[in-house]
Write an enzyme that holds these catalytic residues in place. Structure first.
Site, PDB file in Angstrom:
ATOM      1  N   ASP A  79       0.819  -1.215   0.000  1.00  0.00           N
ATOM      2  CA  ASP A  79       0.000   0.000   0.000  1.00  0.00           C
ATOM      3  C   ASP A  79       0.851   1.262   0.000  1.00  0.00           C
ATOM      4  OD1 ASP A  79       0.958  -0.499   2.548  1.00  0.00           O
ATOM      5  OD2 ASP A  79      -1.000  -0.778   3.460  1.00  0.00           O
ATOM      6  N   HIS A 149      -7.209  -4.722  10.313  1.00  0.00           N
ATOM      7  CA  HIS A 149      -6.950  -4.507   8.889  1.00  0.00           C
ATOM      8  C   HIS A 149      -5.653  -5.181   8.453  1.00  0.00           C
ATOM      9  CE1 HIS A 149      -4.742  -0.399   9.608  1.00  0.00           C
ATOM     10  NE2 HIS A 149      -3.838  -1.276   9.248  1.00  0.00           N
ATOM     11  N   GLU A 154      -9.545  -1.796   5.359  1.00  0.00           N
ATOM     12  CA  GLU A 154     -10.211  -1.510   6.625  1.00  0.00           C
ATOM     13  C   GLU A 154     -11.444  -2.414   6.782  1.00  0.00           C
ATOM     14  OE1 GLU A 154      -8.633   0.101   8.676  1.00  0.00           O
ATOM     15  OE2 GLU A 154      -8.005   2.107   8.068  1.00  0.00           O
TER      16      GLU A 154
END
Ligand code: GLP
Length: 252
Positions: A79, A149, A154
């Site tokens: 990410d 998460h 999430e």
């Protein structure tokens, strides 16, 4: 250090409970070094956060001592914060270069991460999915958010998700603000690899340390498989190992 297999709740997850963070990191390093030694062309899915830092330090020390070769390894990261260029000290691209890639001799062209500055969000997600498709991961490292998460998926992210843009949960912004000078500097949005893509890795290694992860660890291992706790999807993976220190395992 001992091993546990939760036969009923988690048919596949292999759980290793260690005394502390250092032991967790050492055990993780053994696994990661073995993967690269056995397959010098391995594709490694890597993670940011504080948790993997001990592992990364050990990989660097191992390379210095034993000459483990990373020149043909390719990496994909989970990410990236939206809006941060890769030169920004809080960007995950910068984190990886500073804490791992440079010291392991992994060339920038062999690394992959979402571009936090991309303005066409959809195009960037499609580009990253195509990258993941081209580079099937032999290994995926994961940390765990205190709300369950993984990457930046999430609670209530669909299990079928691929790369997408997320608005971070308030608890995540708060958790991650310790790394910024003030909470207002934490980006509210990020690109993240999706849960479906994470599950496509051949082998998954999850690390969790500290009492603030205990609820998430319990949910991941013992809870029902539910989108409200994204990490619970890992119960369905055929080759997932969790290395967790005593504090994070305290509710198991
Ligand atoms: C961030 C990252 C996750 C990471 C989590 C836990 O939100 N996107 O990939 O696992 O934080 O971070 P830490 O290891 O610092 O507790």
């Amino acid at each position: 250090m001992y091993r546990r297999k939760f036969a009923k709740e988690t048919q596949n997850m292999n759980i290793i409970i260690t005394d502390d963070y250092e032991q967790m990191s050492a055990r993780a390093a053994e696994i990661a070094v073995r993967i690269v030694t056995e397959n010098p062309n391995a594709v490694l899915g890597l993670a940011t956060g504080t948790t993997p830092l001990g592992l990364y330090k050990r990989l660097i020390a191992d390379r210095a001592q034993n000459g483990t070769d990373y020149s043909a390894v390719r990496t994909v990261n989970l990410d990236e914060y939206m809006g941060l260029p890769k030169t920004h000290e809080q960007s995950y691209a910068y984190f990886m270069r500073k804490n791992l890639f440079d010291a392991l001799g992994i060339a920038p062209e062999n690394t992959n991460i979402e571009d936090g500055t991309a303005t066409d969000e959809q195009a960037e997600c499609a580009r990253y999915d195509a990258t993941l498709e081209k580079l099937p991961r032999d290994f995926q490292l994961l940390g765990l958010g205190s709300n369950g998460h993984i990457a930046f998926n999430e609670p209530n992210t669909p299990f079928g998700s691929t790369t997408h843009v997320v608005t971070l949960a308030d608890s995540t912004v708060k958790d991650n603000s310790r790394l910024f000078s003030q909470i207002s500097e934490v980006p509210r949005k990020a690109f993240t690899m999706g849960l479906k893509s994470i599950m496509q890795a051949k082998k998954i290694l999850v690390l969790a340390s500290g009492a603030n992860k205990a609820d998430a660890v319990f949910g991941m291992v013992r809870g029902e498989v539910t989108e409200s706790l994204p990490a619970s999807v890992l119960q369905l993976h055929p080759d997932c190992t969790l290395i967790v220190d005593k504090a994070a395992a305290s509710k198991l």
